[in-house]
Design an enzyme around this catalytic site. Structure first.
Site, PDB file in Angstrom:
ATOM      1  N   ASP A 171      47.703  29.250  40.036  1.00  0.00           N
ATOM      2  CA  ASP A 171      46.663  29.641  39.094  1.00  0.00           C
ATOM      3  C   ASP A 171      45.324  29.232  39.738  1.00  0.00           C
ATOM      4  O   ASP A 171      45.318  28.458  40.711  1.00  0.00           O
ATOM      5  CB  ASP A 171      46.940  28.875  37.793  1.00  0.00           C
ATOM      6  CG  ASP A 171      45.781  28.878  36.843  1.00  0.00           C
ATOM      7  OD1 ASP A 171      45.326  29.975  36.500  1.00  0.00           O
ATOM      8  OD2 ASP A 171      45.327  27.788  36.440  1.00  0.00           O
ATOM      9  N   ASP A 209      41.643  28.594  37.939  1.00  0.00           N
ATOM     10  CA  ASP A 209      40.779  27.636  37.224  1.00  0.00           C
ATOM     11  C   ASP A 209      41.580  26.460  36.692  1.00  0.00           C
ATOM     12  O   ASP A 209      42.587  26.632  36.003  1.00  0.00           O
ATOM     13  CB  ASP A 209      40.056  28.343  36.071  1.00  0.00           C
ATOM     14  CG  ASP A 209      39.021  29.312  36.577  1.00  0.00           C
ATOM     15  OD1 ASP A 209      37.921  28.877  36.920  1.00  0.00           O
ATOM     16  OD2 ASP A 209      39.343  30.522  36.670  1.00  0.00           O
ATOM     17  N   ASP A 215      47.645  25.221  34.960  1.00  0.00           N
ATOM     18  CA  ASP A 215      47.192  24.203  33.995  1.00  0.00           C
ATOM     19  C   ASP A 215      47.051  24.724  32.570  1.00  0.00           C
ATOM     20  O   ASP A 215      46.804  23.955  31.652  1.00  0.00           O
ATOM     21  CB  ASP A 215      45.811  23.678  34.416  1.00  0.00           C
ATOM     22  CG  ASP A 215      44.729  24.716  34.173  1.00  0.00           C
ATOM     23  OD1 ASP A 215      44.925  25.879  34.605  1.00  0.00           O
ATOM     24  OD2 ASP A 215      43.725  24.404  33.517  1.00  0.00           O
TER      25      ASP A 215
HETATM   26  O1  LIG Z   1      44.139  31.939  34.891  1.00  0.00           O
HETATM   27  P1  LIG Z   1      42.958  31.166  35.385  1.00  0.00           P
HETATM   28  O2  LIG Z   1      42.656  31.409  36.823  1.00  0.00           O
HETATM   29  O3  LIG Z   1      43.098  29.697  35.087  1.00  0.00           O
HETATM   30  O4  LIG Z   1      41.724  31.726  34.555  1.00  0.00           O
HETATM   31  C1  LIG Z   1      41.597  31.423  33.154  1.00  0.00           C
HETATM   32  C2  LIG Z   1      40.143  31.469  32.757  1.00  0.00           C
HETATM   33  O5  LIG Z   1      39.454  30.674  33.724  1.00  0.00           O
HETATM   34  C3  LIG Z   1      38.027  30.641  33.657  1.00  0.00           C
HETATM   35  O6  LIG Z   1      37.636  29.880  32.525  1.00  0.00           O
HETATM   36  C4  LIG Z   1      38.002  28.512  32.599  1.00  0.00           C
HETATM   37  O7  LIG Z   1      37.339  27.892  33.732  1.00  0.00           O
HETATM   38  C5  LIG Z   1      35.896  27.890  33.633  1.00  0.00           C
HETATM   39  C6  LIG Z   1      35.362  27.288  34.923  1.00  0.00           C
HETATM   40  O8  LIG Z   1      35.873  26.020  35.160  1.00  0.00           O
HETATM   41  C7  LIG Z   1      35.479  27.101  32.387  1.00  0.00           C
HETATM   42  O9  LIG Z   1      34.062  27.103  32.274  1.00  0.00           O
HETATM   43  C8  LIG Z   1      36.112  27.744  31.156  1.00  0.00           C
HETATM   44  O10 LIG Z   1      35.811  26.971  30.003  1.00  0.00           O
HETATM   45  C9  LIG Z   1      37.622  27.818  31.308  1.00  0.00           C
HETATM   46  O11 LIG Z   1      38.212  28.526  30.236  1.00  0.00           O
HETATM   47  C10 LIG Z   1      37.470  32.035  33.602  1.00  0.00           C
HETATM   48  O12 LIG Z   1      36.073  31.987  33.465  1.00  0.00           O
HETATM   49  C11 LIG Z   1      38.112  32.835  32.486  1.00  0.00           C
HETATM   50  O13 LIG Z   1      37.585  34.135  32.461  1.00  0.00           O
HETATM   51  C12 LIG Z   1      39.610  32.888  32.767  1.00  0.00           C
HETATM   52  O14 LIG Z   1      40.248  33.678  31.802  1.00  0.00           O
END
Ligand SMILES: O=P(O)(O)OC[C@H]1O[C@H](O[C@H]2O[C@H](CO)[C@@H](O)[C@H](O)[C@H]2O)[C@H](O)[C@@H](O)[C@@H]1O
Length: 384
Positions: A123, A125, A326
């Protein structure tokens, strides 16, 4: 990106046998040159029970938002007692009895990997990059970048992210990986003979370097709808300070991490009101983010199965998949691996959390340590 029809030679009968394992029906997935029509077995997934549609308190949205990505202090408060940080450590350590550290379980993992091909799924983020306030600034450290690069030299490695495929590809910056964006609804995979995927389920394209690749996009017909909803969501949240809407092509996200908690209800209600007009879209919760996506039977778990098949690893006896993530959306992938006892789901979390993963890592630092250990082990094996 250049989308072009595949040659008829890709239509191998043997491929038709395997698609059923993925729940893809050949008569429903035309060898589409436009890519406009996809499996109704995927599209016909029942919408989750809608709950009371006009009240974001009673349908659980607000609760889910409040418990999303809670800080350590909040978790402690939820137990209704003041717990000193030592006690939090005790809670974490006892949680780790159920979800042992993947670093401490390393010997066990490599023992199981003997005579198998390890395939890595990551994954983005919260796994490769730490969670930060600004989604546009969620970068990997140089150390993580080299750990991912290293692991991809030895093992097939795929990123499966909620972000758009292009965006996550840009953030990771490594051409040698496979990428699945939009929670697995946009998969780019190589053109290769060993793939057992039915050609009718994907379209031929070229990557940024002009190389022939295949694209699997089961929610392609939703692109105009997502685009419309994205614009509407931008419009209805523009007066809420801190709200941010991201377009991922096959899904869209509304962030409330930077919104004052008193306004979360307003964010939820606005998103909810928009979705009332779109019964073919649903909402899932991520870390301080509301994710709007098509009602199709496709998720990160299905994407893992699809990638294993498309990379030629359909025989589960020969392969040991490892998935590190995560977030709640990663649970779908953990479930797939747990169900078939197929490999290891590894949850990245610094707080105790229920999960379908088998193992855990505390943070992105431990993720990079784990990846580096795999590389070191593989180098030693290859030297023998
Ligand atoms: O599947 P992932 O790669 O984990 O993506 C899921 C979401 O990740 C991002 O948002 C998350 O991370 C951001 C940066 O650290 C944070 O600001 C946010 O609060 C988290 O939800 C991304 O911006 C989303 O669009 C994804 O869906």
């Amino acid at each position: 990106m250049d989308l072009k029809p595949k040659s008829a030679s890709v239509l191998a009968d043997s491929a038709l046998i395997n698609k059923s394992r993925l729940g893809i029906q050949s008569n429903m997935l035309p060898c589409s040159q436009s890519g406009a029509s996809f499996s109704s077995s995927i599209l016909s997934a029942p919408r989750k029970k809608p709950g009371k549609l006009d009240d974001v308190r009673s349908n659980g949205w607000l609760d889910a938002m409040q418990s999303s990505s809670p800080p350590r202090k909040k978790i402690v408060k939820d137990f209704g007692v003041e717990i000193a940080s030592d006690d939090s450590d005790i809670a974490y350590n006892s949680w780790m009895l159920k979800y042992p550290s993947a670093l401490n379980s390393f010997d066990h993992i490599i023992n199981r990997a003997k005579d198998k091909k390890i395939v890595i799924f990551l994954d983005y983020d919260g796994t490769l990059s730490p969670i930060v306030d600004d989604p546009d600034r969620a970068f990997m450290s140089a150390d993580m970048h080299s750990a991912v690069k290293g692991v991809a030299e030895y093992f097939p490695t795929a990123i499966i992210s909620g972000r758009s495929r292009d965006k996550v590809r840009e953030l990771v910056g490594l051409a040698e990986l496979y990428y699945a964006g939009s929670h697995g609804m946009d998969i780019m995979f190589p053109v290769q003979e060993t793939s057992s995927i039915d050609c009718s389920s994907y379209i031929r394209s070229t990557d940024t370097q002009g190389k022939d690749v295949n694209l699997f996009q089961p929610a392609r017909e939703f692109i105009p709808m997502i685009d419309e909803v994205f614009k509407t969501l931008v419009d209805v949240t523009k007066d809420i300070p801190g709200a941010k809407v991201e377009d991922h092509k096959f899904c869209t996200s509304v962030h409330y991490r930077n919104v004052d908690e008193n306004s979360w209800l307003m964010v939820a209600q606005r998103v909810h009101d928009v979705l009332k007009d779109y019964p073919r879209l649903r909402l899932t919760h991520g870390r301080k983010v509301l994710e709007v996506r098509p009602v199709i039977d496709w998720d990160k778990g299905r994407a893992v199965e699809f990638l294993l098949e498309s990379l030629g690893f359909s025989n589960s006896d020969d392969v040991l998949p490892i998935y590190i993530g995560d977030d709640r959306t990663d649970e779908d992938a953990f479930k797939v691996l747990r169900k078939g006892n197929r490999g290891y789901g590894i949850l990245v979390s610094s707080i105790p959390k229920e999960s379908k993963a088998f193992l855990s890592l505390r943070d992105t630092f431990e993720v990079s340590e784990f990846l580096k250990s795999l590389v070191k082990w593989k180098e030693q094996v290859d030297m023998k």
